[in-house]
Design an enzyme around this catalytic site. Sequence first.
Site, PDB file in Angstrom:
ATOM      1  N   ASP A   1       0.856  -1.178   0.000  1.00  0.00           N
ATOM      2  CA  ASP A   1       0.000   0.000   0.000  1.00  0.00           C
ATOM      3  C   ASP A   1       0.898   1.236   0.000  1.00  0.00           C
ATOM      4  OD1 ASP A   1      -2.277   1.629   0.452  1.00  0.00           O
ATOM      5  OD2 ASP A   1      -3.208   0.003   1.578  1.00  0.00           O
TER       6      ASP A   1
ATOM      7  N   HIS B   1     -11.102  -1.913   4.072  1.00  0.00           N
ATOM      8  CA  HIS B   1     -10.839  -1.457   5.440  1.00  0.00           C
ATOM      9  C   HIS B   1     -11.460  -0.095   5.739  1.00  0.00           C
ATOM     10  CE1 HIS B   1      -8.093   0.743   3.018  1.00  0.00           C
ATOM     11  NE2 HIS B   1      -7.690   1.452   4.039  1.00  0.00           N
ATOM     12  N   ASP B   2     -12.053   0.528   4.740  1.00  0.00           N
ATOM     13  CA  ASP B   2     -12.655   1.845   4.929  1.00  0.00           C
ATOM     14  C   ASP B   2     -14.183   1.802   4.952  1.00  0.00           C
ATOM     15  OD1 ASP B   2     -10.272   3.279   5.079  1.00  0.00           O
ATOM     16  OD2 ASP B   2     -10.140   3.504   2.906  1.00  0.00           O
TER      17      ASP B   2
ATOM     18  N   ASP C   1      -2.688   4.816  -2.412  1.00  0.00           N
ATOM     19  CA  ASP C   1      -3.607   5.495  -1.514  1.00  0.00           C
ATOM     20  C   ASP C   1      -3.951   6.891  -2.046  1.00  0.00           C
ATOM     21  OD1 ASP C   1      -4.750   5.295   1.301  1.00  0.00           O
ATOM     22  OD2 ASP C   1      -3.639   7.173   1.497  1.00  0.00           O
TER      23      ASP C   1
ATOM     24  N   GLU D   1      -6.539   4.083  -5.599  1.00  0.00           N
ATOM     25  CA  GLU D   1      -7.743   4.350  -4.823  1.00  0.00           C
ATOM     26  C   GLU D   1      -8.404   5.563  -5.474  1.00  0.00           C
ATOM     27  OE1 GLU D   1      -9.227   5.121  -0.249  1.00  0.00           O
ATOM     28  OE2 GLU D   1      -7.306   5.924  -0.870  1.00  0.00           O
TER      29      GLU D   1
HETATM   30  C1  NOJ Z   1      -7.304   6.142   2.278  1.00  0.00           C
HETATM   31  C2  NOJ Z   1      -7.139   4.927   3.110  1.00  0.00           C
HETATM   32  O1  NOJ Z   1      -7.807   3.871   2.509  1.00  0.00           O
HETATM   33  C3  NOJ Z   1      -7.663   5.251   4.476  1.00  0.00           C
HETATM   34  O2  NOJ Z   1      -7.731   4.122   5.307  1.00  0.00           O
HETATM   35  C4  NOJ Z   1      -6.793   6.305   5.078  1.00  0.00           C
HETATM   36  O3  NOJ Z   1      -7.333   6.713   6.306  1.00  0.00           O
HETATM   37  C5  NOJ Z   1      -6.678   7.509   4.160  1.00  0.00           C
HETATM   38  N1  NOJ Z   1      -6.476   7.160   2.798  1.00  0.00           N
HETATM   39  C6  NOJ Z   1      -5.515   8.344   4.550  1.00  0.00           C
HETATM   40  O4  NOJ Z   1      -4.338   7.707   4.156  1.00  0.00           O
END
Ligand code: NOJ
Length: 573
Positions: free
Chosen positions: A98, A348-349, A222, A275
């Site tokens: 990542d 995870h988000d 990311d 992302e």
């Molecule tokens: C996206 C990530 O998926 C998330 O988990 C993170 O908090 C933010 N970017 C900041 O890096």
Amino acid sequence: MQPSWQKEAIIYQIYPRSFQDSNGDGVGDLRGILQRLDYLQALGVTVLWLSPIFASPNADNGYDVSDYRAIQPEFGTMRDFDELLAEAHARGLKIILDLVVNHSSDEHEWFRESRKSKDNPFRDFYVWKPAKSASLIPSEGIKPATNVLARDEVDDEYFPNNWQSLFGGSAWKWDEATGEFYLHLFVEKQPDLNWENPRLRREVYDLMRFWLDKGVDGFRLDVVPFFSKALTFPDYPPERFADLSAYANGPRIHEFLREMHDEVWSNYDALNVGEGVGVRAEDANLYVGESRRELQMLYHFDHAVPRDEARFLDPAPEFSLVQMKQITRRWDEALGDDGWQSVYFGNHDNPRMLSRFGDPVRFPYESATMLATVLLTLRGTPSLYQGDEIGMTNCPFEAVNEFDDVQVRNAYDALVRRGGGDEAQFLVAANRIARDHARTPFQWDDSPNAGFSTGRPWLKVNPNFGQGVNAAAEETAPKSILNFYRNLIELRKRTPALAYGHYRDVRPDDNAVWLYEREWKGETWVIACNFTGETQEVELEGEVRFGNYTTGATSATLRPYESRVAFQKKANS
Ligand code: NOJ
């Protein structure tokens, strides 16, 4: 459309902190992943995406990196990583890391230097701005300290602009040493890197090569659309801050990505997935169009759970099936034959996909396997999230202090502690939308802590591990979500039509059944998925090759959450 292993890959996302603890400190680690490689190989996935494993003070669980070339000590050592990579490769599994380079940790050496003085060689690695009001700018002969305001005194009129952090509050933090503000689109321990600076970009490409030369198979990038900032730093109308595109797609983003491609990707047969936060479908091919030479694929946010601060008292309703279909069509049409995406329902988000779209109480097996069916038969590279393959659900958090996520904690401070909002209402909302639901420890078996750790887990374990929601039970259960995933993954891997075939939504307005075709080189696959707990009538042609009910799959009735994958050879194709 060029076929490629990247397009045919099946990604499995591991959140290392929560996957498997090997040393009893309550935190998952690399040797824990190593112990579970056989499980992952048996599942059939082909690429492991590891959420950040780099050194980090954990302000945002690793998404705040203090050293991009070092392993987070809680997770192990570089030797552990090398062993993990070698063992994964020996089993035919690839590993992608990542890459979190929109921002670093404020504890990164670059930032420690950058904040020291305005003429420090690393100053321009970050985004610094003076206060808006001239009286606050330290002048010659006045020590910066005399201009220093306490954080609470630095109110709106002094901030360089009105940008808001995605995790609450202003996106600017006043730094006493030099009397300027730095930008942090996430928490203040995550200062944004300045991609305008070619030296910074070279450092990033170098560190990417460092890992790729080690044999790593690629990166997930990311918040990649945030790398390039709007250089005029305009104020935005406040309603824009709920819209993730506010900071995305800056003026030089495509130039940067082309440069990264030429400097890095063009020299490796690696996988990259961006992302795609804030990218609209109609702009997607600017990032992933094959001729653009930027990224291979990205994943969008159109069906992600909206989680701007206000949502922690007032969550948005869940997407309806018709909306999910609209989103899917919109992206599929926009990408066409030129672009590619990664598809996902959980990461995870986001809260657990089974809790969002299924019925974990009445139909856990049927609804989890039905969702798996959609995920693995849409066009795009599927990305599975750890635990979804054993039917993990949202966790019942009983008090606000059981949550770990910085976003929840910040929202609580702003809305309840300072804002006077209702605590009970906050708890209900967080139980719907918090990211922690995806981060509770993996449920391996029904021993203490679900077999995740012999120590005290860093985050609550979902108590339903004792009620059969665990991998060991799934191994042996007659109707097993895990075995369904294994078989479906195998079908997907041997069926190019399911990876590449054109997508046709047969009943766009049907809010109960998702019925679509995938057509490729004269073969048509018809997928029918019942998104309700009631029976639904549907005309389904073709020979049923796969489904989540073992008997009676020939009638025109879909049972609760039934899914079917049928094969049809079209005469005229
Ligand atoms: C996206 C990530 O998926 C998330 O988990 C993170 O908090 C933010 N970017 C900041 O890096």
